[in-house]
Structures are given as structure tokens and as C-alpha cells.
Design a protein around this motif. Sequence first.
Motif, PDB file in Angstrom:
ATOM      1  N   PRO A  89       5.012   1.052   9.353  1.00 39.11           N
ATOM      2  CA  PRO A  89       3.934   1.900   9.895  1.00 39.11           C
ATOM      3  C   PRO A  89       2.997   2.467   8.838  1.00 39.11           C
ATOM      4  CG  PRO A  89       6.021   2.401  10.973  1.00 39.11           C
ATOM      5  CD  PRO A  89       6.342   1.499   9.816  1.00 39.11           C
ATOM      6  N   GLY A  90       3.491   2.616   7.595  1.00 38.72           N
ATOM      7  CA  GLY A  90       2.641   3.154   6.539  1.00 38.72           C
ATOM      8  C   GLY A  90       1.467   2.264   6.182  1.00 38.72           C
ATOM      9  N   LEU A  91       1.484   1.004   6.628  1.00 35.26           N
ATOM     10  CA  LEU A  91       0.380   0.084   6.344  1.00 35.26           C
ATOM     11  C   LEU A  91      -0.846   0.349   7.219  1.00 35.26           C
ATOM     12  CD1 LEU A  91       2.216  -3.374   6.035  1.00 35.26           C
ATOM     13  CD2 LEU A  91       1.508  -1.830   4.192  1.00 35.26           C
ATOM     14  N   ASN A  92      -0.682   1.132   8.283  1.00 36.29           N
ATOM     15  CA  ASN A  92      -1.779   1.321   9.229  1.00 36.29           C
ATOM     16  C   ASN A  92      -3.053   1.791   8.530  1.00 36.29           C
ATOM     17  OD1 ASN A  92      -2.777   1.292  11.914  1.00 36.29           O
ATOM     18  ND2 ASN A  92      -2.651   3.520  11.974  1.00 36.29           N
ATOM     19  N   THR A  93      -4.145   1.103   8.795  1.00 35.68           N
ATOM     20  CA  THR A  93      -5.517   1.312   8.278  1.00 35.68           C
ATOM     21  C   THR A  93      -5.688   0.908   6.823  1.00 35.68           C
ATOM     22  OG1 THR A  93      -5.366   3.607   7.439  1.00 35.68           O
ATOM     23  CG2 THR A  93      -5.761   3.320   9.814  1.00 35.68           C
ATOM     24  N   LEU A  94      -4.637   0.417   6.158  1.00 31.50           N
ATOM     25  CA  LEU A  94      -4.753   0.088   4.737  1.00 31.50           C
ATOM     26  C   LEU A  94      -5.182  -1.360   4.492  1.00 31.50           C
ATOM     27  CD1 LEU A  94      -1.725   2.043   3.231  1.00 31.50           C
ATOM     28  CD2 LEU A  94      -4.092   2.776   3.591  1.00 31.50           C
ATOM     29  N   GLY A  95      -5.209  -2.190   5.535  1.00 27.94           N
ATOM     30  CA  GLY A  95      -5.768  -3.532   5.402  1.00 27.94           C
ATOM     31  C   GLY A  95      -4.946  -4.493   4.577  1.00 27.94           C
ATOM     32  N   ILE A  96      -3.604  -4.407   4.666  1.00 27.68           N
ATOM     33  CA  ILE A  96      -2.763  -5.300   3.874  1.00 27.68           C
ATOM     34  C   ILE A  96      -1.447  -5.549   4.591  1.00 27.68           C
ATOM     35  CG2 ILE A  96      -1.630  -3.450   2.552  1.00 27.68           C
ATOM     36  CD1 ILE A  96      -1.853  -5.295   0.083  1.00 27.68           C
ATOM     37  N   ALA A  97      -0.870  -6.715   4.354  1.00 26.51           N
ATOM     38  CA  ALA A  97       0.456  -7.072   4.863  1.00 26.51           C
ATOM     39  C   ALA A  97       1.112  -7.972   3.825  1.00 26.51           C
ATOM     40  CB  ALA A  97       0.356  -7.773   6.216  1.00 26.51           C
TER      41      ALA A  97
END
Length: 220
Positions: A89-97
Motif C-alpha cells: 500500500p505504501g506505493l500508492n501515488t508513487l508511480g513504481i512497482a
Amino acid sequence: MTKLFTCILTVALLALASPLASAHDPSPLQDFCVAVDNPNSAVFVNGKFCKDPKLTTVDDFIFMGLDVPRNTLNQLGSNVTLVNVDMFPGLNTLGIALARVDYAPYGLNPPHIHPRATELLTVIEGTLLVGFVTSNPDNQLFTKVLNKGDIFVFPMGLIHFQFNIGETNAVAFSSLDSQNPGLITIANATFGSNPPINPYVLAKAFQLDKSVINYLQQKF
């Protein structure tokens, strides 16, 4: 007056076209937006509710377990572990996976595309034959053999693959510039769609006998 109207119209058209032309995730307008399944949260961004920043902890920004080898006992001899916003969930809005890809000897990550992301692949162990195909009309194949420590980039939206040409297991890590890059596996989507694509359409497209198409649709 005519020149002014033309100028205003041009600016308006560019403003309308720019978000349509951009395939990347939107830039965040806050430091972070940890995703939570809580409709009582005040902010809804990128399809996820955001945790109250005051309740955010360091644990929201860590994901563990990618050091563990994955099971590759399947028909393809590969296993992809994708870490996207749904898992982290910490990836939300950060544009990376991120993804860990395990390959058995001669294992294949079959031809596929990521409609919303460019992929950067780093080989951790083993030897991989990788490649991608450019769009019509050229359909040029760019392919390379990669060894441990090599990095290869697959441009957004292009068909690409990885094949372990070694006699030992291989491991690679992929970073993707979207929190939800999407995945379309070409064979599965073509021959395993639900409901199935009319076999006469596929027979004509692939210049194959309909019986072959029927067989492939049954396989997938």
C-alpha cells in the motif's frame, strides 16, 4: 480578434490533449498516500483511500519476502511475483512497482506487454535471452543475452519476453514505472479470452486452419 481566438483555441486543445497523451501515473501532490480499504478516510487517490498521515508508520513503507525462491514447477518454468500497490500500500501515488522473476532451467516468461509501464530488468542469477518487438509496420526484434549484473529496458507497451537459456535456475528483478503496470500475456489473451474470440477471426488473422485455432483455444 481572430488571432486571439485561434491562440486560445490552440492552448485549450493542447490542455485537453496532454493528459490523454500521457500514459504515466500522475505526479503525487503530497509526500505519500498509503492505501487503505477504509471508506471513512478523507482522501481518495488513484483508486485507493489514503491513510491519515498522522497514523502512518515506518511499516507502511517496507515489504519483505522477495529473498525467497519461488516455485517454478509449471508448464512455463517461471514464476513472477509482482509487488504493486495492491500488495504494498505504501506505493500508492508513487508511480513504481517491482517484480521478482524466477526461472527454472529453460524456463520462459512468455511474450507479454505492460500497457502502463516501462520495465527495467536486472539479472541477479543465471543467463537470460531477452527481447522486445517494435510496433507496426517494422516489428523489429531487439534481443540480447544477459548475464548476472546486466540490465535491460523494455519500452512501455511493447511485446517482450525472457527465456532462461542456462542449465541452472535464474533470477531477475524488474522495476516498473507505474504502481499498477498491468499485464497482458499475448497467448492467454488471444486464445484464452472470456468469452472466446470467434475462431474464424483468429484463423484468418493467423492464417491457420480453424482446427488449429480450436486446439489452441482448448489449451488456454
